[in-house]
Design a protein around this motif. Structure first.
Motif, PDB file in Angstrom:
ATOM      1  N   SER A  44     -11.780   3.835   1.061  1.00  0.00           N
ATOM      2  CA  SER A  44     -12.842   2.971   0.534  1.00  0.00           C
ATOM      3  C   SER A  44     -12.656   1.496   0.880  1.00  0.00           C
ATOM      4  N   LEU A  45     -11.519   1.151   1.455  1.00  0.00           N
ATOM      5  CA  LEU A  45     -11.250  -0.237   1.832  1.00  0.00           C
ATOM      6  C   LEU A  45     -10.620  -0.286   3.215  1.00  0.00           C
ATOM      7  N   THR A  46     -10.940  -1.341   3.947  1.00  0.00           N
ATOM      8  CA  THR A  46     -10.349  -1.573   5.264  1.00  0.00           C
ATOM      9  C   THR A  46      -9.785  -2.981   5.309  1.00  0.00           C
ATOM     10  N   VAL A  47      -8.542  -3.098   5.760  1.00  0.00           N
ATOM     11  CA  VAL A  47      -7.896  -4.396   5.918  1.00  0.00           C
ATOM     12  C   VAL A  47      -7.574  -4.599   7.393  1.00  0.00           C
ATOM     13  N   GLU A  48      -8.030  -5.704   7.958  1.00  0.00           N
ATOM     14  CA  GLU A  48      -7.724  -6.049   9.337  1.00  0.00           C
ATOM     15  C   GLU A  48      -6.684  -7.160   9.341  1.00  0.00           C
ATOM     16  N   LEU A  49      -5.720  -7.050  10.250  1.00  0.00           N
ATOM     17  CA  LEU A  49      -4.592  -7.975  10.274  1.00  0.00           C
ATOM     18  C   LEU A  49      -4.637  -8.895  11.485  1.00  0.00           C
ATOM     19  N   THR A  50      -4.046 -10.083  11.332  1.00  0.00           N
ATOM     20  CA  THR A  50      -3.964 -11.030  12.442  1.00  0.00           C
ATOM     21  C   THR A  50      -2.855 -10.658  13.409  1.00  0.00           C
ATOM     22  N   GLU A  51      -1.832  -9.961  12.916  1.00  0.00           N
ATOM     23  CA  GLU A  51      -0.750  -9.462  13.750  1.00  0.00           C
ATOM     24  C   GLU A  51      -0.229  -8.171  13.136  1.00  0.00           C
ATOM     25  N   PRO A  52       0.374  -7.313  13.954  1.00  0.00           N
ATOM     26  CA  PRO A  52       0.735  -5.980  13.448  1.00  0.00           C
ATOM     27  C   PRO A  52       1.867  -5.980  12.425  1.00  0.00           C
ATOM     28  N   VAL A  53       1.866  -4.931  11.621  1.00  0.00           N
ATOM     29  CA  VAL A  53       2.996  -4.626  10.735  1.00  0.00           C
ATOM     30  C   VAL A  53       3.521  -3.255  11.142  1.00  0.00           C
ATOM     31  N   LEU A 110       0.843  -1.189   0.000  1.00  0.00           N
ATOM     32  CA  LEU A 110       0.000   0.000   0.000  1.00  0.00           C
ATOM     33  C   LEU A 110       0.881   1.242   0.000  1.00  0.00           C
ATOM     34  N   ARG A 111       0.522   2.194  -0.875  1.00  0.00           N
ATOM     35  CA  ARG A 111       1.339   3.394  -0.987  1.00  0.00           C
ATOM     36  C   ARG A 111       0.471   4.647  -0.984  1.00  0.00           C
ATOM     37  N   ALA A 112       1.092   5.737  -0.588  1.00  0.00           N
ATOM     38  CA  ALA A 112       0.461   7.052  -0.654  1.00  0.00           C
ATOM     39  C   ALA A 112       1.501   8.006  -1.219  1.00  0.00           C
ATOM     40  N   GLY A 113       1.506   8.140  -2.532  1.00  0.00           N
ATOM     41  CA  GLY A 113       2.509   8.971  -3.182  1.00  0.00           C
ATOM     42  C   GLY A 113       3.907   8.473  -2.865  1.00  0.00           C
ATOM     43  N   ALA A 114       4.789   9.429  -2.540  1.00  0.00           N
ATOM     44  CA  ALA A 114       6.177   9.087  -2.251  1.00  0.00           C
ATOM     45  C   ALA A 114       6.463   8.997  -0.764  1.00  0.00           C
ATOM     46  N   HIS A 115       5.424   9.168   0.088  1.00  0.00           N
ATOM     47  CA  HIS A 115       5.717   9.222   1.522  1.00  0.00           C
ATOM     48  C   HIS A 115       5.240   8.030   2.338  1.00  0.00           C
ATOM     49  N   VAL A 116       4.452   7.131   1.765  1.00  0.00           N
ATOM     50  CA  VAL A 116       4.058   5.914   2.482  1.00  0.00           C
ATOM     51  C   VAL A 116       4.272   4.715   1.572  1.00  0.00           C
ATOM     52  N   ASP A 117       4.912   3.690   2.109  1.00  0.00           N
ATOM     53  CA  ASP A 117       5.142   2.447   1.367  1.00  0.00           C
ATOM     54  C   ASP A 117       5.088   1.315   2.384  1.00  0.00           C
ATOM     55  N   LEU A 118       3.916   0.720   2.520  1.00  0.00           N
ATOM     56  CA  LEU A 118       3.684  -0.293   3.548  1.00  0.00           C
ATOM     57  C   LEU A 118       3.461  -1.646   2.886  1.00  0.00           C
ATOM     58  N   GLY A 152      -4.751   4.141  17.959  1.00  0.00           N
ATOM     59  CA  GLY A 152      -3.337   4.191  17.635  1.00  0.00           C
ATOM     60  C   GLY A 152      -2.863   3.085  16.720  1.00  0.00           C
ATOM     61  N   ASP A 153      -3.592   1.966  16.672  1.00  0.00           N
ATOM     62  CA  ASP A 153      -3.165   0.847  15.826  1.00  0.00           C
ATOM     63  C   ASP A 153      -3.832   0.871  14.454  1.00  0.00           C
ATOM     64  N   VAL A 154      -4.497   1.978  14.125  1.00  0.00           N
ATOM     65  CA  VAL A 154      -5.170   2.121  12.830  1.00  0.00           C
ATOM     66  C   VAL A 154      -4.391   3.124  11.974  1.00  0.00           C
ATOM     67  N   LEU A 155      -4.066   2.716  10.770  1.00  0.00           N
ATOM     68  CA  LEU A 155      -3.397   3.600   9.810  1.00  0.00           C
ATOM     69  C   LEU A 155      -4.399   3.997   8.735  1.00  0.00           C
ATOM     70  N   ARG A 209       5.495   2.854  14.163  1.00  0.00           N
ATOM     71  CA  ARG A 209       4.387   2.396  15.001  1.00  0.00           C
ATOM     72  C   ARG A 209       3.799   1.126  14.415  1.00  0.00           C
ATOM     73  N   GLU A 210       3.224   0.322  15.291  1.00  0.00           N
ATOM     74  CA  GLU A 210       2.628  -0.945  14.893  1.00  0.00           C
ATOM     75  C   GLU A 210       1.156  -0.729  14.566  1.00  0.00           C
ATOM     76  N   VAL A 211       0.707  -1.249  13.438  1.00  0.00           N
ATOM     77  CA  VAL A 211      -0.692  -1.088  13.040  1.00  0.00           C
ATOM     78  C   VAL A 211      -1.311  -2.454  12.766  1.00  0.00           C
ATOM     79  N   THR A 212      -2.572  -2.597  13.116  1.00  0.00           N
ATOM     80  CA  THR A 212      -3.299  -3.846  12.877  1.00  0.00           C
ATOM     81  C   THR A 212      -4.512  -3.645  11.970  1.00  0.00           C
ATOM     82  N   VAL A 213      -4.836  -2.382  11.667  1.00  0.00           N
ATOM     83  CA  VAL A 213      -5.931  -2.059  10.749  1.00  0.00           C
ATOM     84  C   VAL A 213      -5.439  -0.958   9.815  1.00  0.00           C
ATOM     85  N   VAL A 214      -5.687  -1.142   8.519  1.00  0.00           N
ATOM     86  CA  VAL A 214      -5.298  -0.125   7.539  1.00  0.00           C
ATOM     87  C   VAL A 214      -6.523   0.242   6.717  1.00  0.00           C
TER      88      VAL A 214
END
Length: 200
Positions: free
Chosen positions: A157-166, A112-120, A145-148, A176-181
């Motif tokens: 428009s989309l939500t992804v829930e994780l089994t463990e943080p990234v 997942l990316r947001a221009g040049a400043h986020v690359d997850l 705090g665990d939501v990006l 920071r650790e996130v479990t929902v994006v």
């Protein structure tokens, strides 16, 4: 922490601007950043396009106006002209980076990316649930705090829930650790369908 003479935040900002400028070359060549054969790319830049182009127009008008106002001071005129043109380049670069750095679904990751400043990068085996839901930033409530959130045009428009943080590394290096994006994709239905199939 420093490396050489530049503090880490300054180096990170310089690297970010370099990525933005590099995006122009990709944009002109109609290429995408690190999308390999077999990967699926999903754009997200459409909701912000009108705003970016409108802001670019305003910046150009301001540049022309200032050029007339300071035409009797050549040194001031030259400095302001360079600064104004660089601002225009950076504003357009926001759109160039968003277009050339799409979300990417590979055989084992969702990038997942947001221009040049986020690359997850999220391993597919950590995705527990995918759902389509339209959310507007600032619509009320606090964000845990665990939501990006990666909004485009103030919406996701989309939500992804994780089994463990990234780990999400912010622009200036904070982690920071996130479990929902929550993020946006122009073809959210297609991405949800493809991601669901890939996870399954």
């Amino acid at each position: 922490m420093t490396r050489g003479f530049l503090p880490d935040p300054v180096r990170r900002l310089a690297a970010h601007e370099a990525r933005v400028l590099k995006s122009f070359g990709l944009w002109i060549a109609r290429r995408q950043h690190q999308v390999q054969p077999g990967d699926r790319a999903f754009g997200y830049a459409s909701p912000q396009a009108a705003t970016v182009y409108g802001l670019t127009f305003v910046c150009l008008v301001e540049t022309i106006g200032m050029s007339f106002l300071v035409r009797d001071w050549p040194a001031v005129h030259a400095v302001l002209l360079v600064l104004d043109l660089y601002t225009v380049i950076l504003v357009l670069g926001m759109q160039a980076a968003a277009v050339t750095r799409p979300h990417v679904l590979t055989a084992d990751t969702l990038r997942l990316r947001a221009g040049a400043h986020v690359d997850l990068v999220i391993p597919l085996d950590r995705i527990a649930r995918i759902r389509r839901e339209l959310k507007f930033q600032g619509a009320g409530g606090t964000v845990p705090g665990d939501v990006l959130e990666l909004p485009v045009g103030s919406q996701t428009s989309l939500t992804v829930e994780l089994t463990e943080p990234v780990t999400h590394v912010q622009l200036l290096g904070k982690r920071r650790e996130v479990t929902v994006v929550r993020f946006h994709a122009d073809e959210s239905g297609e991405l949800a369908k493809a991601l669901t199939a890939a996870v399954a």
